[in-house]
Design a protein around this motif. Structure first.
Motif, mmCIF file in Angstrom:
data_model
loop_
_atom_site.group_PDB
_atom_site.id
_atom_site.type_symbol
_atom_site.label_atom_id
_atom_site.label_comp_id
_atom_site.label_asym_id
_atom_site.label_seq_id
_atom_site.Cartn_x
_atom_site.Cartn_y
_atom_site.Cartn_z
ATOM 1 N N GLY A 267 -124.910 -54.170 -23.735
ATOM 2 C CA GLY A 267 -123.722 -53.910 -22.938
ATOM 3 C C GLY A 267 -123.319 -55.040 -22.016
ATOM 4 O O GLY A 267 -122.388 -54.875 -21.218
ATOM 5 N N LEU A 268 -123.976 -56.208 -22.099
ATOM 6 C CA LEU A 268 -123.579 -57.337 -21.266
ATOM 7 C C LEU A 268 -122.262 -57.944 -21.737
ATOM 8 O O LEU A 268 -121.487 -58.455 -20.931
ATOM 9 C CB LEU A 268 -124.669 -58.416 -21.278
ATOM 10 N N LEU A 269 -122.031 -57.902 -23.043
ATOM 11 C CA LEU A 269 -120.815 -58.441 -23.619
ATOM 12 C C LEU A 269 -120.204 -57.436 -24.576
ATOM 13 O O LEU A 269 -120.893 -56.522 -25.056
ATOM 14 C CB LEU A 269 -121.111 -59.745 -24.379
ATOM 15 N N CYS A 270 -118.924 -57.621 -24.853
ATOM 16 C CA CYS A 270 -118.255 -56.834 -25.893
ATOM 17 C C CYS A 270 -117.491 -57.797 -26.791
ATOM 18 O O CYS A 270 -117.182 -58.924 -26.403
ATOM 19 C CB CYS A 270 -117.315 -55.793 -25.277
ATOM 20 N N ALA A 271 -117.207 -57.358 -27.994
ATOM 21 C CA ALA A 271 -116.491 -58.175 -28.975
ATOM 22 C C ALA A 271 -115.246 -57.404 -29.408
ATOM 23 O O ALA A 271 -115.291 -56.639 -30.385
ATOM 24 C CB ALA A 271 -117.380 -58.492 -30.164
ATOM 25 N N PRO A 272 -114.140 -57.575 -28.709
ATOM 26 C CA PRO A 272 -112.942 -56.768 -28.985
ATOM 27 C C PRO A 272 -112.422 -56.895 -30.412
ATOM 28 O O PRO A 272 -111.850 -55.943 -30.957
ATOM 29 C CB PRO A 272 -111.918 -57.307 -27.978
ATOM 30 N N PHE A 273 -112.593 -58.053 -31.034
ATOM 31 C CA PHE A 273 -112.007 -58.308 -32.348
ATOM 32 C C PHE A 273 -113.044 -58.308 -33.462
ATOM 33 O O PHE A 273 -112.705 -58.547 -34.618
ATOM 34 C CB PHE A 273 -111.282 -59.657 -32.347
ATOM 35 N N GLY A 274 -114.304 -58.053 -33.124
ATOM 36 C CA GLY A 274 -115.342 -58.133 -34.139
ATOM 37 C C GLY A 274 -115.625 -59.582 -34.514
ATOM 38 O O GLY A 274 -115.314 -60.513 -33.761
ATOM 39 N N PHE A 275 -116.165 -59.773 -35.703
ATOM 40 C CA PHE A 275 -116.586 -61.108 -36.138
ATOM 41 C C PHE A 275 -116.098 -61.351 -37.560
ATOM 42 O O PHE A 275 -116.001 -60.428 -38.364
ATOM 43 C CB PHE A 275 -118.113 -61.226 -36.081
ATOM 44 N N VAL A 276 -115.794 -62.621 -37.837
ATOM 45 C CA VAL A 276 -115.371 -63.011 -39.180
ATOM 46 C C VAL A 276 -116.253 -64.160 -39.655
ATOM 47 O O VAL A 276 -116.670 -65.018 -38.864
ATOM 48 C CB VAL A 276 -113.886 -63.431 -39.218
ATOM 49 N N ALA A 277 -116.547 -64.182 -40.946
ATOM 50 C CA ALA A 277 -117.358 -65.264 -41.526
ATOM 51 C C ALA A 277 -116.582 -66.573 -41.446
ATOM 52 O O ALA A 277 -115.376 -66.601 -41.696
ATOM 53 C CB ALA A 277 -117.716 -64.937 -42.963
ATOM 54 N N ASP A 278 -117.295 -67.649 -41.091
ATOM 55 C CA ASP A 278 -116.617 -68.942 -40.992
ATOM 56 C C ASP A 278 -116.943 -69.859 -42.172
ATOM 57 O O ASP A 278 -116.565 -71.034 -42.168
ATOM 58 C CB ASP A 278 -116.965 -69.636 -39.670
ATOM 59 N N GLY A 279 -117.638 -69.331 -43.172
ATOM 60 C CA GLY A 279 -117.932 -70.110 -44.366
ATOM 61 C C GLY A 279 -119.223 -70.894 -44.330
ATOM 62 O O GLY A 279 -119.619 -71.481 -45.342
#
Length: 309
Positions: A267-279
């Protein structure tokens, strides 16, 4: 009776015409590190000693091996050709002596890992490996980018953002995925979700890491968002600092998931947009093939488990 014919194995006409071998070692280090100073540090010699050794080698060969510019050196065509041969020769010698050298009982596996990944992902999980495999000792080294196994490194965890030799054994660990992270109480200020979909506001301060200057642009492209300039940007030397700045509430940091997964869970951070692979992807690198029942094989299996957990 002494003879001096080509059929005589002791004939001096068969003696090798080699340049100074010590100078070749200095040349290889300077070429690999693109610096006489860093080569001297690696070999525990002075800058002047490296420079003199390279100069003696150039005089012996009758050709320039480096172009000297400011504080860096760059290989000439002749230097690149020599480096290729010297590297192959040193690798062959190192691999042969590794096979012939008597194994040292209980010698630790020397594992080099990128500093922030080491600090935020590997070290917190390592006690579990030690509990499961008390017979395996691991010595950790912080390091990123190119390296050499003949510098005392057994294994290395690296992202495939630089080339490694064809002889290096690369074992996939996990694919890289990145996304913006911030303190949960700052999410509504910088990336509100009025209709259930988060929006990146233009005034949201963006935190960068100098080690990956294009991470934000790559993420925006992956999300098909415009790469617009923002009024507030800060660049930090390493990911660790940018992530600490995000925890402190200074802005949104673009971050790899593996580096922040514990902060997200806590709970220290949140990721509003999630994550995407960068290749890109991370690999465990070794000088030789890894068998499943070896210490390195058990470590590889465990690292893959942790990456997917």
């Amino acid at each position: 009776m002494k003879t001096d014919t080509l059929s005589d194995k002791n004939s001096q006409t068969l003696s090798r015409r080699l340049p100074p071998l010590g100078a070749l070692r200095c040349f290889e280090a300077a070429a690999r590190l693109e610096s006489f100073t860093r080569a001297g540090t690696a070999l525990h010699l002075t800058h002047g000693a490296i420079s003199r050794a390279v100069r003696a080698l150039e005089e012996d060969l009758g050709t320039a091996l480096f172009e000297r510019r400011s504080h860096r050196v760059f290989l000439t065509a002749a230097g690149a050709e020599l480096l290729h041969s010297v590297t192959q020769a040193l690798d062959l010698i190192e691999n042969t002596t590794r096979r012939l050298r008597a194994p040292i009982l209980d010698a630790p596996l020397v594992l080099s890992c990128e500093p922030t990944l080491l600090m935020r992902w590997l070290i917190p999980r390592l006690p579990a490996f030690q509990a499961a495999h008390p017979e395996i000792s691991i010595q950790l080294l912080a390091g990123g980018g190119p390296f050499a196994f003949n510098q005392g490194i057994d294994l290395a965890i690296r992202r495939n953002d630089f080339p490694w030799s064809d002889e290096t054994q690369a074992h996939w660990l996990f694919d890289e995925a990145v996304g913006p992270v911030c303190r949960p109480d700052k999410q509504t200020d910088w990336s509100p979700s009025p209709m259930g979909l988060p929006t990146l506001l233009e005034h949201a301060p963006r935190l960068h890491s100098a080690t990956r200057p294009h991470a934000w642009a790559q993420w925006l492209q992956g999300r098909q968002l415009p790469a617009s300039q923002v009024p507030q940007e800060q660049v930090f030397e390493h990911f660790y600092f940018s992530l600490q700045a995000a925890v402190a509430g200074l802005g949104l940091a673009i971050a790899p998931w593996q580096l922040v997964r514990d902060d997200l869970a806590g709970g220290l951070l949140c990721a509003p947009f999630g994550f995407v692979a960068d290749g890109s992807a991370y690999y465990l690198l070794s000088a030789q093939a890894i068998s499943d029942d070896s210490a390195a094989g058990r470590l590889l299996h465990w690292l893959r488990e942790q990456a997917q957990a």
